[in-house]
Each structure stands twice: as structure tokens, then as C-alpha cells.
Design a protein around this motif. Structure first.
Motif, mmCIF file in Angstrom:
data_model
loop_
_atom_site.group_PDB
_atom_site.id
_atom_site.type_symbol
_atom_site.label_atom_id
_atom_site.label_comp_id
_atom_site.label_asym_id
_atom_site.label_seq_id
_atom_site.Cartn_x
_atom_site.Cartn_y
_atom_site.Cartn_z
ATOM 1 N N ALA A 297 0.825 -1.207 0.000
ATOM 2 C CA ALA A 297 0.000 0.000 0.000
ATOM 3 C C ALA A 297 0.859 1.256 0.000
ATOM 4 O O ALA A 297 0.621 2.206 -0.761
ATOM 5 C CB ALA A 297 -0.927 -0.008 1.212
ATOM 6 N N LEU A 298 1.878 1.282 0.840
ATOM 7 C CA LEU A 298 2.724 2.471 0.957
ATOM 8 C C LEU A 298 3.486 2.793 -0.321
ATOM 9 O O LEU A 298 3.749 3.968 -0.622
ATOM 10 C CB LEU A 298 3.715 2.279 2.114
ATOM 11 N N SER A 299 3.837 1.772 -1.087
ATOM 12 C CA SER A 299 4.615 2.004 -2.307
ATOM 13 C C SER A 299 3.867 2.887 -3.306
ATOM 14 O O SER A 299 4.478 3.611 -4.091
ATOM 15 C CB SER A 299 4.989 0.674 -2.961
ATOM 16 N N PHE A 300 2.539 2.860 -3.252
ATOM 17 C CA PHE A 300 1.731 3.674 -4.161
ATOM 18 C C PHE A 300 2.000 5.158 -3.960
ATOM 19 O O PHE A 300 1.939 5.952 -4.898
ATOM 20 C CB PHE A 300 0.251 3.351 -3.950
ATOM 21 N N VAL A 301 2.309 5.546 -2.729
ATOM 22 C CA VAL A 301 2.544 6.961 -2.432
ATOM 23 C C VAL A 301 4.016 7.223 -2.119
ATOM 24 O O VAL A 301 4.359 8.235 -1.482
ATOM 25 C CB VAL A 301 1.637 7.437 -1.270
ATOM 26 N N GLY A 302 4.886 6.325 -2.553
ATOM 27 C CA GLY A 302 6.319 6.557 -2.432
ATOM 28 C C GLY A 302 6.865 6.443 -1.036
ATOM 29 O O GLY A 302 7.845 7.120 -0.692
ATOM 30 N N LEU A 303 6.268 5.588 -0.224
ATOM 31 C CA LEU A 303 6.778 5.343 1.123
ATOM 32 C C LEU A 303 7.171 3.877 1.253
ATOM 33 O O LEU A 303 6.601 3.005 0.588
ATOM 34 C CB LEU A 303 5.731 5.694 2.183
ATOM 35 N N GLN A 304 8.102 3.603 2.126
ATOM 36 C CA GLN A 304 8.542 2.235 2.351
ATOM 37 C C GLN A 304 8.941 2.074 3.812
ATOM 38 O O GLN A 304 9.724 2.864 4.354
ATOM 39 C CB GLN A 304 9.735 1.889 1.457
ATOM 40 N N THR B 212 10.767 -0.009 6.774
ATOM 41 C CA THR B 212 11.849 -0.962 7.016
ATOM 42 C C THR B 212 11.885 -1.304 8.498
ATOM 43 O O THR B 212 11.879 -0.401 9.349
ATOM 44 C CB THR B 212 13.216 -0.381 6.597
ATOM 45 N N ILE B 213 11.891 -2.604 8.788
ATOM 46 C CA ILE B 213 12.022 -3.067 10.167
ATOM 47 C C ILE B 213 13.429 -3.628 10.333
ATOM 48 O O ILE B 213 13.792 -4.612 9.689
ATOM 49 C CB ILE B 213 10.969 -4.135 10.509
ATOM 50 N N PHE B 214 14.228 -3.023 11.181
ATOM 51 C CA PHE B 214 15.610 -3.443 11.374
ATOM 52 C C PHE B 214 15.687 -4.580 12.390
ATOM 53 O O PHE B 214 14.744 -4.829 13.153
ATOM 54 C CB PHE B 214 16.458 -2.255 11.824
ATOM 55 N N SER B 215 16.819 -5.253 12.413
ATOM 56 C CA SER B 215 16.992 -6.419 13.287
ATOM 57 C C SER B 215 16.879 -6.063 14.764
ATOM 58 O O SER B 215 16.510 -6.899 15.582
ATOM 59 C CB SER B 215 18.350 -7.076 13.016
ATOM 60 N N ASN B 216 17.183 -4.808 15.114
ATOM 61 C CA ASN B 216 17.064 -4.387 16.515
ATOM 62 C C ASN B 216 15.659 -3.935 16.876
ATOM 63 O O ASN B 216 15.416 -3.468 17.991
ATOM 64 C CB ASN B 216 18.062 -3.263 16.810
ATOM 65 N N GLY B 217 14.736 -4.060 15.917
ATOM 66 C CA GLY B 217 13.347 -3.706 16.171
ATOM 67 C C GLY B 217 12.971 -2.298 15.777
ATOM 68 O O GLY B 217 11.786 -1.948 15.774
ATOM 69 N N ASN B 218 13.939 -1.463 15.462
ATOM 70 C CA ASN B 218 13.624 -0.096 15.038
ATOM 71 C C ASN B 218 12.894 -0.106 13.700
ATOM 72 O O ASN B 218 13.102 -0.981 12.860
ATOM 73 C CB ASN B 218 14.901 0.735 14.915
ATOM 74 N N ILE B 219 12.047 0.912 13.523
ATOM 75 C CA ILE B 219 11.256 1.034 12.293
ATOM 76 C C ILE B 219 11.538 2.380 11.660
ATOM 77 O O ILE B 219 11.600 3.411 12.354
ATOM 78 C CB ILE B 219 9.755 0.869 12.597
ATOM 79 N N GLN B 220 11.729 2.357 10.363
ATOM 80 C CA GLN B 220 11.956 3.609 9.639
ATOM 81 C C GLN B 220 11.035 3.659 8.427
ATOM 82 O O GLN B 220 10.883 2.671 7.708
ATOM 83 C CB GLN B 220 13.412 3.689 9.178
ATOM 84 N N LEU B 221 10.408 4.807 8.245
ATOM 85 C CA LEU B 221 9.532 5.021 7.107
ATOM 86 C C LEU B 221 10.237 5.974 6.158
ATOM 87 O O LEU B 221 10.473 7.141 6.477
ATOM 88 C CB LEU B 221 8.192 5.602 7.572
ATOM 89 N N ASN B 222 10.638 5.461 4.998
ATOM 90 C CA ASN B 222 11.420 6.235 4.045
ATOM 91 C C ASN B 222 10.543 6.792 2.921
ATOM 92 O O ASN B 222 9.579 6.145 2.491
ATOM 93 C CB ASN B 222 12.507 5.350 3.424
ATOM 94 N N ILE B 223 10.899 7.983 2.448
ATOM 95 C CA ILE B 223 10.211 8.610 1.327
ATOM 96 C C ILE B 223 11.019 8.349 0.058
ATOM 97 O O ILE B 223 12.225 8.624 0.007
ATOM 98 C CB ILE B 223 10.048 10.122 1.543
ATOM 99 N N GLN B 224 10.357 7.792 -0.952
ATOM 100 C CA GLN B 224 10.999 7.549 -2.236
ATOM 101 C C GLN B 224 10.915 8.821 -3.094
ATOM 102 O O GLN B 224 9.929 9.550 -3.056
ATOM 103 C CB GLN B 224 10.316 6.388 -2.964
ATOM 104 N N ASP B 225 11.949 9.056 -3.900
ATOM 105 C CA ASP B 225 12.018 10.280 -4.700
ATOM 106 C C ASP B 225 11.417 10.110 -6.090
ATOM 107 O O ASP B 225 11.739 10.861 -7.004
ATOM 108 C CB ASP B 225 13.478 10.733 -4.836
ATOM 109 N N ASP B 226 10.521 9.168 -6.237
ATOM 110 C CA ASP B 226 9.882 8.935 -7.530
ATOM 111 C C ASP B 226 8.842 10.027 -7.794
ATOM 112 O O ASP B 226 7.956 10.284 -6.969
ATOM 113 C CB ASP B 226 9.228 7.555 -7.538
ATOM 114 N N PHE B 227 8.923 10.666 -8.965
ATOM 115 C CA PHE B 227 8.035 11.794 -9.287
ATOM 116 C C PHE B 227 6.572 11.365 -9.310
ATOM 117 O O PHE B 227 5.697 12.044 -8.765
ATOM 118 C CB PHE B 227 8.434 12.391 -10.635
#
Length: 490
Positions: A444-451, A453-468
Motif C-alpha cells: 500500500a505504501l509504495s503507491f505513495v512513495g513510502l517504504q 523498514t524493520i531493522f533487526s534491533n526492532g527499530n522502524i523507519q519510514l522512508n520517502i521515495q524520490d519517484d516523481f
């Protein structure tokens, strides 16, 4: 029905209540204290805070009073046409669903301590408050005189909390003819210009989305404490919010915005768009329902989304809030055995406790994530012509306005009507089983350029893709419907 409420010794935190029951035509009556309150679906046993209780005639004679359940009593009327119930209630807790009194403040949730008479729950109610003369009142109920309030029935009475104090602060604003009142009690100096601007923005955005507001006026009742706290409860034309610490500055303001936007959307979603199992409320026992993921999950999702659409949050602030409930879900509930529907039902069992490991999910956090999945799926399929907005608008028109209550099947039917297809994958993977959510969420998030990521230590990061192209979709998802004029901004 008449309730006279006084506080003889404010330091003791005891309310003294005289409940007068007129026009009695039977030789016995039964009186009930609610066992739970709307907005928190667990048995709370308010009767444990009653210190003493007695029944008397209008002439002052005691009448036979017998307790028949933990919070229900039988009164023999002895031919009396009017009976008074006198009792004391301990009011010493400050959260958004409790009651508290001292020398400076009366904070009352009538659901905690007001009795009703079996068979007469729809009778009109009058409340007389023996307040200090200099105290003002903040409440969604209509005034009936100096320090008097009236409600059309018990349901309205107990859905209308109250703040009373000499030091209440207030500001008002109007959106589409609806009068909004913001009340503050606590040790702070509000920036009313900023508050009015931001509250007006998200109020306009919500009303623009839903088409109309359910009430003619609305009250934000805010109790600001010196220590850390965060709690809000929705009511029919008001919300009770308790926040702290009062010296937190920008953090406190962000909390105020978030909880206020969330609670305002409840004016539609749960107050009027209500599960059929909660119509009417039965205050004597559990009212089980499977759709709290709609009532609270969708509202949690919309609370922050409306702040972004209204321009109160920017993209960075909104994505930060998305990360918060992603983190809370995946850290605490990702391995839970229950589905969202099961955890909705089990709110009455342990929904607000931590509970045993890997059992339940949060209807707030996972509920918000599956609302996001549904919203972005509908937007992608229709190029933003349809969305979760469409689903909520149909729920409002078919169930909220007529106030008839919806079932889980009704919700499912409306979602599939808007989608134009069966959505077995959504119900199976997101609502009715405990399937992991990561894949569906990132699709779902990929539609709006978000992704995510769940890291091995449990941290979560929501990245913004630079796709126009993804940015175009993200902008459509977050676009503002109602822009304030320069005069309104001021």
C-alpha cells in the motif's frame, strides 16, 4: 429526574448526591449505577466508590433499600410517590473518564456516579450543582439556571462531562455555522491565536470530508496536569481531554492537536456511526462487538491524516506520527495470535491491560494501519476518485444520520461496494486472521512513495521515495479540501 450534587469537604474528594425520583406508581423500584462508560469498553464497577447509600421519603423517613447486584438496588416505596436516594461518591481520579473534586476544581463524569431508575432511563434529567458562586461551568449540556443543567434523558446526561472552576480559560471559533468552544483548566497561558487557527483548520477539513457536522455546537474540555498524561474520551457534543505535563511546551501542543483531531472525528465515528451492538447502550453488562477496529482504528488513522490535510502538520510531522503507530504495532503486537475482530470483541476482557505475551492486537494501532491499507488500495484502484473517505461518507448517510447501527457485514458490504470487487484478501489478511501485516502494508505504501523498514534491533523507519509519479499520488492522498481565507487565518 433530579440530581443535586454538593461537596461538603473538598479536601475529602467526596461528592454528596441526592437523586430525586418523582411520579412513582409502583410499590417498589430498582435503581442502577452504570458498570462501564462509553468510550472505554471494559467493566469498571463504579459502585466501588460509593461510601454509603440510603433511600428516604419526601418527609425524611427511611425506606427499605436492598442491594440485589454489585451496582443495583431495590427500593420499597411504601406508597410514596416521590423518593430520594442519598449517597456519597469518592471522586479523586484525574483521567478523561473519571471524576475529581477539590477546592479549585470540579471535574465530573456523570456516568461514574449518577443512578437511573429501571424503566425510566429516557426521562428528562435536571442537575443542580452546589458550586462556589464564582465558579464557571464548561459542559455540553444546556443551562437550566444558575449552576443548573438539563438533559433530555439519562443517555445524554452521562455523555456530557463537566469542568467547573473559577480559573477556566476559553476561546471560541465557528466553522460552517457550528460553534466550537475550547476550554482549558491548568497552569498554562494558551496561545489562543495559534490554537484557534489550527483547530479551525482541522475542523473545516473534517466537516468538508463528511459533508456536515452532527451537532450545532461542540466543546473541547481540556484538563492540563503538571505531570505526564495523555488521555481523551469522545462524547456526543464534546470531548474530555487530560494532558500533561503543563511545562512541556511544543510537545504538549502536538499532543493537544493529535488527541483533539482524533476525538472530533469520533463525533461521526462511534457517537453516531455506531455498531449495532451498542444501540442502545446497556450499562449493566458487557456490550460485545467486533468492529472497534472501525470505531477506533479508522479514527486513529484519520486523526493525524486530517492534521496533515489541513496543513497543521507538514509531511515530515505526519510521517513521524505514522511511524509511531507502526512502531507500537510491530514492537508489541506483531506476533499476536488474535485477529483484529477478536481483539475488538475481547476489549471487555483485557483490552486496556498489557495482557499475556503475543495474544491480542491494538484496535488503535493495527486498526489504523489496516485503515491506511484500505484507503491507499481504494485510491490506487480509482485514481483517488474513491477512498476510505467514501466508505465513511456512506456509513454516515446510511447508518449515522438515521442512527440505526451497523454490523461488521454492513461495513464489509460498503467497502466492497466502493471497491467494486470482492476483497477477501483484505478481510483475511488484515481483519479476520493474525497474518503478518508487513507485506500488505508496504504494498500500500509504495503507491505513495513510502517504504517501511524493520531493522533487526526492532527499530522502524519510514522512508520517502524520490519517484516523481509517487509524489503526485502522495500529494493527492494528502491534499487539502478546504483552505482558510486570510481573515480566517487571523
Amino acid at each position: 429526574m433530579h440530581y443535586h450534587i454538593s461537596v461538603t469537604d473538598p479536601a475529602s474528594h467526596f461528592l454528596t448526591i441526592t437523586y430525586t425520583i418523582p411520579e412513582i406508581t409502583t410499590d417498589r423500584i430498582e435503581i442502577q449505577l452504570p458498570a462501564w462508560r462509553p468510550g472505554r469498553y471494559e467493566i469498571q464497577n463504579f459502585a466501588k466508590n460509593i461510601q454509603f447509600i440510603e433511600a428516604i421519603s419526601i418527609s425524611g423517613d427511611k425506606l427499605p433499600l436492598r442491594k440485589i447486584t454489585k451496582d443495583r438496588w431495590e427500593v420499597k416505596t411504601n406508597g410514596e410517590k416521590e423518593v430520594q436516594i442519598r449517597y456519597a461518591f469518592f471522586a479523586a481520579i484525574q483521567n478523561a473518564g473519571s471524576s475529581y473534586v477539590d477546592e479549585e476544581l470540579w471535574y465530573l463524569n456523570f456516568i461514574n456516579f449518577c443512578l437511573y431508575t429501571e424503566g425510566r432511563i429516557t426521562d428528562e434529567c435536571l442537575v443542580t450543582l452546589a458550586l462556589p458562586e464564582t465558579f464557571g461551568i464548561a459542559c455540553g449540556l444546556a443551562a437550566a439556571g444558575k449552576h443548573q443543567l438539563k438533559a433530555k434523558d439519562f443517555y445524554q446526561l452521562v455523555d456530557s462531562p463537566l469542568l467547573a472552576s473559577e480559573t477556566l480559560q476559553k476561546s471560541d471559533y465557528t466553522v460552517r455555522g457550528v460553534q466550537f468552544h475550547i476550554w482549558m483548566h491548568g497552569n498554562l497561558k494558551p496561545n489562543w491565536k495559534r490554537i484557534q487557527r489550527d483547530f479551525r483548520r482541522f475542523s473545516r477539513e473534517q466537516i468538508a470530508t463528511m459533508g456536515e457536522f452532527p451537532e450545532e455546537e461542540y466543546h473541547f474540555l481540556n484538563l492540563i496536569l503538571p505531570h505526564a498524561f495523555y488521555h481523551g474520551v469522545e462524547h456526543h457534543n464534546s470531548t474530555m481531554i487530560v494532558l500533561g505535563p503543563d511545562d512541556e511546551g511544543e510537545g504538549l501542543y502536538t499532543d493537544l492537536l493529535g488527541v483533539s483531531s482524533h476525538e472530533l472525528f469520533h463525533a461521526w465515528n462511534i457517537i453516531r456511526i455506531r455498531p449495532i451492538e451498542l444501540l442502545p447502550y446497556d450499562f449493566t453488562k458487557e456490550n460485545y462487538f467486533e468492529t472497534c477496529f472501525v470505531a477506533e482504528g479508522c479514527t486513529t488513522y484519520y486523526g493525524d491524516l486530517f492534521l496533515r490535510r489541513a496543513g497543521v502538520f507538514n509531511d515530515e510531522a505526519y510521517i513521524k506520527e505514522l511511524q509511531v503507530y507502526m512502531k507500537r504495532h510491530f514492537e508489541n503486537n506483531a506476533l499476536a495470535s488474535q485477529s483484529l475482530a477478536e481483539s475488538s470483541f475481547d476489549l471487555w476482557l483485557d483490552g486496556y491491560d498489557k495482557g499475556i505475551p503475543h495474544r491480542k492486537v491494538s484496535v488503535y494501532h493495527k486498526g489504523a494501519l489496516v485503515a491506511l491499507i484500505l484507503d491507499l488500495f481504494l485510491r490506487k484502484k480509482s485514481n483517488h476518485v474513491s477512498s476510505l473517505d467514501t466508505v465513511m461518507q456512506i456509513l454516515w448517510e446510511r447508518f449515522g444520520k438515521p442512527f440505526i447501527g451497523y454490523t461488521i457485514q454492513d461495513y464489509r458490504d460498503i467497502v466492497e461496494e466502493v471497491a467494486g470487487e470482492k476483497m477477501d484478501w483484505y478481510w483475511n489478511d488484515c481483519i479476520l486472521t493474525n497474518e503478518p501485516l508487513e507485506t500488505r502494508l508496504n504494498e500500500a505504501l509504495s503507491f505513495v512513495g513510502l517504504q517501511m523498514t524493520i531493522f533487526s534491533n526492532g527499530n522502524i523507519q519510514l522512508n520517502i521515495q524520490d519517484d516523481f509519479r509517487a509524489k503526485i499520488q502522495r500529494d493527492k492522498w494528502l491534499e487539502t479540501r478546504q483552505v482558510l481565507s486570510e481573515e480566517e487565518e487571523e
